[in-house]
Design a protein around this motif. Sequence first.
Motif, short mmCIF file in Angstrom:
data_model
loop_
_atom_site.label_atom_id
_atom_site.label_comp_id
_atom_site.label_asym_id
_atom_site.label_seq_id
_atom_site.Cartn_x
_atom_site.Cartn_y
_atom_site.Cartn_z
N PRO A 25 0.80 -1.23 0.00
CA PRO A 25 0.00 0.00 0.00
C PRO A 25 0.84 1.28 0.00
CG PRO A 25 0.04 -0.95 2.19
CD PRO A 25 0.82 -1.89 1.31
N ALA A 26 2.17 1.17 -0.02
CA ALA A 26 2.99 2.39 0.02
C ALA A 26 2.80 3.19 -1.26
CB ALA A 26 4.45 2.02 0.20
N LYS A 27 3.07 4.47 -1.14
CA LYS A 27 2.92 5.36 -2.29
C LYS A 27 3.96 5.04 -3.36
CE LYS A 27 2.73 10.31 -3.17
NZ LYS A 27 3.15 11.60 -2.67
N ASN A 28 3.51 4.99 -4.60
CA ASN A 28 4.43 4.77 -5.71
C ASN A 28 4.84 6.11 -6.30
OD1 ASN A 28 5.86 3.95 -7.96
ND2 ASN A 28 4.04 3.38 -9.14
N ALA A 29 5.91 6.68 -5.75
CA ALA A 29 6.38 7.97 -6.26
C ALA A 29 7.88 8.07 -6.06
CB ALA A 29 5.68 9.11 -5.54
N TYR A 30 8.52 8.73 -6.99
CA TYR A 30 9.96 8.91 -6.89
C TYR A 30 10.26 9.89 -5.77
CZ TYR A 30 14.73 10.07 -8.18
OH TYR A 30 16.07 10.27 -8.15
N SER A 31 11.27 9.60 -4.97
CA SER A 31 11.65 10.55 -3.93
C SER A 31 13.16 10.54 -3.72
CB SER A 31 10.96 10.21 -2.61
OG SER A 31 11.50 11.00 -1.57
N GLU A 32 13.71 11.71 -3.52
CA GLU A 32 15.14 11.83 -3.26
C GLU A 32 15.44 11.43 -1.82
OE1 GLU A 32 17.58 12.69 -5.27
OE2 GLU A 32 16.45 13.37 -7.04
N ILE A 33 14.42 11.48 -0.97
CA ILE A 33 14.64 11.15 0.45
C ILE A 33 14.49 9.64 0.63
CG2 ILE A 33 13.86 11.60 2.82
CD1 ILE A 33 12.45 14.15 1.52
N ALA A 39 6.21 0.80 3.05
CA ALA A 39 5.30 0.10 3.95
C ALA A 39 6.05 -1.13 4.46
CB ALA A 39 4.05 -0.31 3.19
N PRO A 40 5.59 -1.76 5.54
CA PRO A 40 6.32 -2.91 6.10
C PRO A 40 6.65 -3.99 5.06
CG PRO A 40 4.63 -2.21 7.61
CD PRO A 40 4.45 -1.37 6.38
N LEU A 41 5.73 -4.24 4.12
CA LEU A 41 5.97 -5.29 3.12
C LEU A 41 7.21 -5.00 2.29
CD1 LEU A 41 4.21 -7.79 1.73
CD2 LEU A 41 4.11 -6.15 -0.13
N ASP A 42 7.48 -3.72 2.02
CA ASP A 42 8.62 -3.35 1.18
C ASP A 42 9.94 -3.76 1.81
OD1 ASP A 42 6.48 -2.18 -0.02
OD2 ASP A 42 7.12 -0.10 0.29
N MET A 43 9.90 -3.97 3.14
CA MET A 43 11.12 -4.38 3.85
C MET A 43 11.02 -5.84 4.29
SD MET A 43 11.46 -0.89 6.01
CE MET A 43 9.71 -0.90 6.26
N ALA A 44 10.00 -6.52 3.80
CA ALA A 44 9.80 -7.94 4.08
C ALA A 44 9.64 -8.24 5.56
CB ALA A 44 10.95 -8.77 3.49
N ASN A 139 24.05 1.84 1.84
CA ASN A 139 22.74 1.98 2.45
C ASN A 139 21.67 1.40 1.54
OD1 ASN A 139 24.01 3.30 4.49
ND2 ASN A 139 23.20 5.34 3.99
N ILE A 140 20.63 0.86 2.14
CA ILE A 140 19.52 0.35 1.35
C ILE A 140 18.38 1.37 1.38
CG2 ILE A 140 17.90 -1.54 0.99
CD1 ILE A 140 19.78 -3.36 2.51
N ASP A 141 17.90 1.71 0.20
CA ASP A 141 16.76 2.61 0.09
C ASP A 141 15.58 1.79 -0.42
OD1 ASP A 141 14.87 4.48 -0.56
OD2 ASP A 141 16.12 5.60 -1.97
N TYR A 142 14.54 1.67 0.41
CA TYR A 142 13.40 0.81 0.05
C TYR A 142 12.33 1.52 -0.78
CZ TYR A 142 15.35 -2.67 3.20
OH TYR A 142 16.17 -3.58 3.80
N ASN A 143 12.57 2.78 -1.13
CA ASN A 143 11.55 3.49 -1.92
C ASN A 143 11.16 2.72 -3.18
OD1 ASN A 143 11.14 5.65 -0.25
ND2 ASN A 143 12.64 6.98 -1.27
#
Length: 476
Positions: A25-33, A39-44, A139-143
């Motif tokens: 359910p996380a937002k699908n948008a490009y971000s520099e941050i 969302a929790p699922l993105d990090m398994a 670093n891991i970026d989960y965006n």
Amino acid sequence: MKKQVATIGLEMHCEFKSNSKVFSPAKNAYSEIPNSNIAPLDMAFPGTLPVVNKKCVEDALKVSIALHCTQPEYMVFDRKNYYYPDLPKGYQITQMASPVGVNGKIDIEVDGKIIPVYIHDVHLEEDSASLDHFFDTSNIDYNRSEVPLFELVTEPCFHSAEEAGAFIEHMIRVYRYLGVSDADTKRGQIRCDVNVSIADEDSLDLGTKVETKNVNSIGGVIGTINYEIARQTKLKEEGRYSEIVQETRRWDEESGTTKRMRGKVDAIDYKYFIEPNIPKYKISAEWLKEIKEGIPRLHFERKQDYINNYGLSSYDAEVLVKDREISDYFEECLSLGIDAKSAANWISTQILGFLNKNNLNIKDLYLTPMRLKDLISELDKKTISSKQAKEIFEKVIKEKKEIKDFISKENTQMSDKAELTKIIEEILASNQSQIEEYKKGRTNIFDYFVGQVMKNTRGKANPVLTKEILNEKLKG
Ligand code: ADP
Ligand code: MG
């Protein structure tokens, strides 16, 4: 050595746009941050489960249909198992056995020639997270984790860098016309794995393919192919063909070369199996029909139509179909009955020029096709000159008014023959010596007379008519 032919196959990835991600359910948008759209699922995290985003499936089916692929009866996802730090689950959810489309074929234009491109399959999957490498740490970026990724696999059907480059450009437009992705290479939304091999011209078998992964610009793909063809041909010429091996390379932008990353000796075994957390579900005929009906005419079809049925040059048609919104604007002009050539002219010169200069989008242009129609019709009626039309064009937009607000007796073009003749006669009567000169052969005095007429009428005299009357009078 015999003449060599190059063969190229592409695996093209495209990030789809959507509100939320493909399975989370996380937002699908490009971000520099980093880690701002997650969302929790993105990090398994344990206990999280994927939920399929219907819009992403719909968009994938849209492209599948547009590329004339065959769609499966059921939507099924598979697990591709492998470990990498940017893949916290230890597997990627993708499609293998029953992808969203197989056996497609489209025509593309390369240097004015039309060639067929064969699509092996298209499938929907999730993107991985991304790694930012620093001096002594990463670093891991989960965006990017769970961003919908659409992969298109072509058959080995290209034979030059130009063909492959033209295909990518073609597909970028397809994605944009369909509205499924911005397909912006600058934001990494298009990434290609480029497979290249060479073989003797008369060989029935293809040569050993070398894969260059994750090339993220059209220039990079073209560079990769040209470099690989040259590298492989040279090795073969030197009798070192066995050194061309199945391996994975990467494109090095700076040196314009490809570099070996890893061999394919221990080819990874992904142990695919059906993703058990996503039940398969039927793609109904009604759903497909509905999606099909929502597919607009694509740029290639529009271009052929403009050339064949509206008499536009290939160049003009190309300018119009470059961008779907421009093409839609043009088609609205056609439906209002504006002559195709004059609409094309206005769009490609005045309108695009104005949009570029002011960094505007045609959708926001105050001069709608209806207003353009009014403007062109005044021009056709000769109430205004083309110079005046261009001025009115800018004024209408700047002052947000109607064309008719600028058509007054004051600034309309003088096209009344009797009235103009009278003025011209007066001018000629007071310029006897110039008439003599003109008759002696100083033909450039003609322009002087035109200038006088313009001066006298404050630029409103119809220039064509003015020249016509002047010619008549000076002959006599
Ligand atoms: P793999 O099993 O290594 O993934 P595939 O046969 O599935 O290889 O093909 C992957 C990609 O490589 C496809 O885009 C395909 O068109 C391309 N390809 C396959 N064989 C060749 C070849 N001999 N030369 C160039 N490209 C090839
Ligand atoms: Mg893939």
